[in-house]
Each structure stands twice: as C-alpha cells, then as structure tokens.
Write a protein that holds these residues in place. Structure first.
Motif: not given
Length: 160
Positions: A82, A88, A108
């Motif tokens: 990430i 993320r 997500d």
C-alpha cells in the motif's frame, strides 16, 4: 501459466510471510508500504527496477505476482502493498482486478476483501488448501480444453 522471475519470487516470499504472520481479525495489519517493501526485498538496491526511487518498475512486478496468484486460484497477494500516506493500494490494483475479471463495485471494499482473503488463506498454513486451489485451476483448465476439443470435433449442425 506464468512463472515468476527471481526478484518476483523474493517479493512473493516476503508477501507470503507477511500474510502468514497477519491477524485474520485485523488483516490490514499485514499490509506494508511500497518503500518499506522494496527495502526489505532488495536492501542493497541491486534490482534496477526497484532501486533508488525507481518504483515504477515495482508495479508491473506486483501485478505479475497477482496474475500468478490468480492463475493458481488464490487471492491477489499484492493487495498487501500500500501507499503509507493513504493506507490504500495504488490505482493499478483496481485496474488489474478489473482486467482479471473481478467485478469491484466499490474498489476500497474489494481491496479490503482481498487483503482479508490473502491473510486468511496464507495464515491458515494449510497444505491441503494450497493443493486444492492449484487442483481447482487445473480442473478448470481441463474443462476449457474439453469444451474446445468438442467444438473442434463436432459435426456441422451439431452442438458441442
């Protein structure tokens, strides 16, 4: 079927160890930032595609690892890598998932689900699960071959 290059095998090994050590109750804790990931895989900067800020070379390698995992019937292992700033993955993860045929209504949520599956799969450390996922892919491929052969050998006007 794809094969992994030596550096991709090193990356795969690190991702598997992170997933195995992950907590199925808190799977996101198994994630690692891109920069730390590169430093752990190639601490001396020997790989020209990942050394000294050449992160662009990392993304295709991570994608290749996920395609490899997908071909073997396993969740997308690169979900663990990430951006530390956002917590993320980069946009390439969702793009790759789409190319692999995943329907990710909410990117997500899809990513979180993949992380949870990766941790659950590898933390189980179950050789039967590992063999089953490989066997499922072999059987799927054999089914495709069987359908293709039937189409090729069908007489005109017959459905294969």
């Amino acid at each position: 079927m794809l094969t992994l290059t030596p550096i991709e095998r090193d990356m795969h090994r690190l991702l598997r160890s992170l997933a195995k050590a992950g907590d199925p109750v808190d799977p996101l804790s198994a994630c690692i930032g891109y920069k730390e990931f590169v430093q752990r895989v190639d601490p001396h900067g020997l790989d020209p595609y990942t050394s000294r800020g050449q992160m662009r070379g990392l993304y295709p390698k991570l994608g290749h690892i996920s395609v490899y995992e997908h071909q073997h019937g396993r969740p997308l292992l690169s979900a663990l890598v990430i951006r530390k700033a956002t917590g993320r993955p980069g946009s390439g993860f969702a793009d790759l998932a789409s190319q692999l045929g995943f329907e990710a209504a909410e990117e997500d949520e899809f990513w979180k689900h993949q992380v949870a599956q990766v941790v659950r799969f590898w933390a189980a450390d179950d050789p039967v699960m590992l063999m089953d996922s490989a066997m499922d892919q072999v059987l799927k491929e054999l089914g495709s071959i069987r359908r293709a052969v039937r189409r090729l050998t069908a007489r005109p006007g017959e459905k294969g």
